[in-house]
Design a protein around this motif. Structure first.
Motif, short mmCIF file in Angstrom:
data_model
loop_
_atom_site.label_atom_id
_atom_site.label_comp_id
_atom_site.label_asym_id
_atom_site.label_seq_id
_atom_site.Cartn_x
_atom_site.Cartn_y
_atom_site.Cartn_z
N PRO A 148 -57.03 -80.11 87.33
CA PRO A 148 -55.91 -79.91 86.40
C PRO A 148 -56.09 -80.53 85.02
CG PRO A 148 -55.32 -81.48 88.13
CD PRO A 148 -56.64 -80.91 88.51
N PHE A 149 -56.72 -81.68 84.94
CA PHE A 149 -56.85 -82.36 83.66
C PHE A 149 -58.33 -82.42 83.28
CE2 PHE A 149 -52.94 -83.87 85.56
CZ PHE A 149 -52.04 -83.61 84.54
N ARG A 150 -58.69 -81.60 82.30
CA ARG A 150 -60.07 -81.50 81.84
C ARG A 150 -60.13 -81.90 80.38
NH1 ARG A 150 -60.09 -76.40 81.81
NH2 ARG A 150 -57.99 -76.31 82.66
N ILE A 151 -61.03 -82.83 80.05
CA ILE A 151 -61.07 -83.43 78.72
C ILE A 151 -62.45 -83.22 78.13
CG2 ILE A 151 -60.64 -85.55 77.41
CD1 ILE A 151 -59.20 -86.65 79.90
N GLY A 152 -62.50 -82.79 76.88
CA GLY A 152 -63.78 -82.56 76.21
C GLY A 152 -63.67 -82.83 74.72
N HIS A 153 -64.82 -82.79 74.06
CA HIS A 153 -64.89 -83.09 72.63
C HIS A 153 -64.57 -81.85 71.80
CE1 HIS A 153 -66.33 -87.20 72.69
NE2 HIS A 153 -67.21 -86.88 73.63
N GLY A 154 -63.66 -82.00 70.85
CA GLY A 154 -63.44 -80.99 69.83
C GLY A 154 -62.74 -79.73 70.32
N TRP A 205 -58.17 -80.44 77.28
CA TRP A 205 -57.56 -81.38 76.33
C TRP A 205 -58.63 -81.79 75.32
CZ3 TRP A 205 -52.59 -83.22 75.78
CH2 TRP A 205 -52.41 -84.25 74.87
N PRO A 206 -58.43 -81.48 74.02
CA PRO A 206 -59.48 -81.78 73.04
C PRO A 206 -59.38 -83.21 72.50
CG PRO A 206 -57.73 -80.56 71.98
CD PRO A 206 -57.32 -80.72 73.43
N VAL A 207 -60.48 -83.91 72.50
CA VAL A 207 -60.56 -85.23 71.88
C VAL A 207 -61.26 -85.04 70.54
CG1 VAL A 207 -61.54 -87.54 72.04
CG2 VAL A 207 -60.56 -86.45 74.06
N MET A 208 -60.56 -85.33 69.47
CA MET A 208 -61.09 -85.11 68.14
C MET A 208 -61.78 -86.38 67.65
SD MET A 208 -60.20 -82.07 68.02
CE MET A 208 -60.80 -81.69 66.37
N THR A 209 -63.09 -86.37 67.58
CA THR A 209 -63.85 -87.50 67.08
C THR A 209 -64.75 -87.04 65.96
OG1 THR A 209 -65.53 -87.14 68.77
CG2 THR A 209 -63.84 -88.77 69.26
N ARG A 210 -64.95 -87.91 65.03
CA ARG A 210 -65.81 -87.58 63.91
C ARG A 210 -67.24 -87.98 64.26
NH1 ARG A 210 -65.64 -90.40 57.94
NH2 ARG A 210 -67.41 -89.29 57.07
N LYS A 211 -68.02 -87.01 64.64
CA LYS A 211 -69.40 -87.28 65.02
C LYS A 211 -70.20 -87.82 63.85
CE LYS A 211 -71.09 -86.22 69.11
NZ LYS A 211 -71.82 -87.25 69.85
N PHE A 212 -71.13 -88.72 64.15
CA PHE A 212 -72.03 -89.31 63.18
C PHE A 212 -71.28 -90.10 62.10
CE2 PHE A 212 -74.38 -85.27 64.36
CZ PHE A 212 -75.01 -85.88 65.42
N LYS A 213 -70.12 -90.62 62.47
CA LYS A 213 -69.42 -91.52 61.56
C LYS A 213 -70.27 -92.76 61.36
CE LYS A 213 -65.11 -94.10 61.00
NZ LYS A 213 -63.82 -94.46 61.65
N LYS A 214 -70.48 -93.15 60.14
CA LYS A 214 -71.40 -94.25 59.81
C LYS A 214 -71.04 -95.51 60.59
CE LYS A 214 -74.80 -95.85 57.20
NZ LYS A 214 -76.16 -95.30 57.32
N GLY A 215 -72.04 -96.04 61.29
CA GLY A 215 -71.86 -97.30 62.00
C GLY A 215 -71.28 -97.17 63.39
N ARG A 216 -70.92 -95.94 63.82
CA ARG A 216 -70.33 -95.76 65.14
C ARG A 216 -71.40 -95.31 66.12
NH1 ARG A 216 -66.16 -92.47 68.22
NH2 ARG A 216 -64.67 -94.07 68.88
N HIS A 217 -71.43 -95.94 67.30
CA HIS A 217 -72.49 -95.67 68.27
C HIS A 217 -72.15 -94.45 69.11
CE1 HIS A 217 -75.44 -96.33 71.45
NE2 HIS A 217 -76.06 -97.12 70.60
N GLU A 218 -73.20 -93.76 69.57
CA GLU A 218 -73.04 -92.58 70.41
C GLU A 218 -72.23 -92.89 71.67
OE1 GLU A 218 -73.41 -88.71 71.93
OE2 GLU A 218 -73.81 -89.47 69.91
N ALA A 219 -72.41 -94.09 72.24
CA ALA A 219 -71.67 -94.45 73.46
C ALA A 219 -70.17 -94.46 73.23
CB ALA A 219 -72.14 -95.81 73.97
N GLU A 220 -69.75 -94.74 72.00
CA GLU A 220 -68.32 -94.75 71.69
C GLU A 220 -67.70 -93.37 71.85
OE1 GLU A 220 -66.23 -97.12 71.07
OE2 GLU A 220 -67.54 -98.85 70.81
N TYR A 221 -68.48 -92.32 71.54
CA TYR A 221 -67.95 -90.97 71.66
C TYR A 221 -67.69 -90.61 73.12
CZ TYR A 221 -69.35 -90.68 66.79
OH TYR A 221 -69.48 -90.92 65.45
N SER A 222 -68.54 -91.09 74.02
CA SER A 222 -68.29 -90.89 75.45
C SER A 222 -67.06 -91.68 75.89
CB SER A 222 -69.51 -91.32 76.27
OG SER A 222 -70.63 -90.52 75.98
#
Length: 348
Positions: A114-120, A131-148
């Motif tokens: 029932p609850f499926r979550i993904g990027h963008g 359910w879309p999670v809006m994250t700004r990819k490649f934001k300066k100084g932000r680590h890839e693990a944070e997007y997960s």
């Protein structure tokens, strides 16, 4: 995203984490089960991965179930419906799709999760109500693990700890201890010389040159950590290759026994971070490849980047095709000096 619904509190959360890509990406997802269990100790956490990354989640006390999907184009239809049935039987309440892929989007939809979550906002997500999670990819100084971690946060988990983790068994720790005893008491330097063209990297001949310099110094023990060792390094006297032809858990035990792992920005570098072992890594300064985005987490991490003039004048445009040719900074001689200096400063 709200915590499912008021009624959902009557049921056990059963969370499926889908990470269907390579070793480094999978390692960076190993902290998610921990954070889910910290928030909901009684929840059920499963991971859906490829067989060759499943080992990274073995012996993890926060992972209740490992599901493997190694589909091939010729069996895509039959394996799809077989996996849909498998997921239906799992009665999952949530699916976290860390990498947008149509296959797993439709698979989790057909499985009735029932609850499926993904990027963008992606068409196949929109069509199935993800359910879309809006994250700004490649934001300066932000680590890839944070997007997960953002997908876990969307479930209501408050966390700022993306640190990955790999849990060794007692037997694997004993294997590491045995390896160290065989290395004669010298500091052990691991060289992981391949990267599957996933990052800028030297050709094997330059890694062999580095190994020869280090071996000739008499100050360190050289260990090549690759599963498949290039011929240029396989016959070097005094260089150990304990992981050749061995499973990934043996590689993890070997890395845990090292004093330093030297590599390109690749999966074993992230394994070293998860195991708390120091790393010295060859990196590219491009925003999509830089250490701030892709560096290892959880360890002492040192990075080597080419000089600005090299990137300005010699950049091939494709970082995966770069081998640092012509760089005065990224040479076997200079990297050897960095390694030996590291151990000199550590002992002083």
């Amino acid at each position: 995203m709200p915590e499912a619904s008021p009624r959902k509190s009557l049921f056990q959360r059963r969370v499926l984490i889908i990470r269907q890509d390579r070793i480094g990406d999978a390692v960076l997802a190993t902290g998610l089960p921990r954070e889910l269990k910290r928030r909901w100790p009684g929840c059920h956490v499963a991971v859906l991965v490829r067989s060759y990354t499943a080992a990274l989640f073995q012996n993890n006390p926060h992972v209740d179930e490992i599901i493997v999907d190694d589909y091939r184009p010729g069996t895509r239809t039959s394996s799809f419906w077989r996996m849909v049935g498998r997921l239906r039987r799992g009665r999952f309440s949530h699916a976290l799709m860390l990498l947008p892929q149509a296959r797993y989007n439709y698979m989790t939809f057909c499985a009735g999760i029932p609850f499926r979550i993904g990027h963008g906002i992606i068409l196949f997500h929109a069509l199935t109500g993800v359910w879309p999670v809006m994250t700004r990819k490649f934001k300066k100084g932000r680590h890839e693990a944070e997007y997960s971690l953002d997908l876990v946060r969307a479930m209501g988990v408050r966390t700022e700890n993306p640190a990955p983790e790999i849990h060794l068994t007692s037997a694997e720790k004993e294997l590491g201890k045995s390896l160290r005893e065989g290395w004669g008491g010298l500091p052990a330097v691991g060289l992981h010389v391949t990267s599957g063209k996933s990052a800028p990297n030297w050709p094997a001949a330059r890694w062999a040159e580095l190994a020869a310099i280090l071996r000739g110094s008499g100050q360190v023990k050289v260990v090549v950590t690759d599963h498949e060792v290039p011929a240029e390094l396989g016959d070097l006297a005094g260089v150990d290759t304990p992981n050749q032809g061995q499973p990934l858990r043996v590689t993890a035990a070997t890395i845990a026994a090292l004093d330093l792992l030297v590599s390109a920005s690749t999966g074993p570098m992230h394994m070293a971070g998860a195991l708390g072992r120091p790393t010295l890594s060859l990196f590219c300064p491009k925003p999509a490849c830089e250490p701030a985005l892709w560096g290892p987490l959880g360890n002492q991490a040192l990075h080597i980047l080419p000089e600005e003039e090299h990137c300005r004048d010699r950049c091939p445009g494709n970082p995966h095709a770069c081998d640092y040719a012509g760089s005065a900074r990224v040479t076997p001689q200079q990297v050897a000096r960095d390694i030996l200096d590291y151990f000199s400063s550590s002992s002083s």
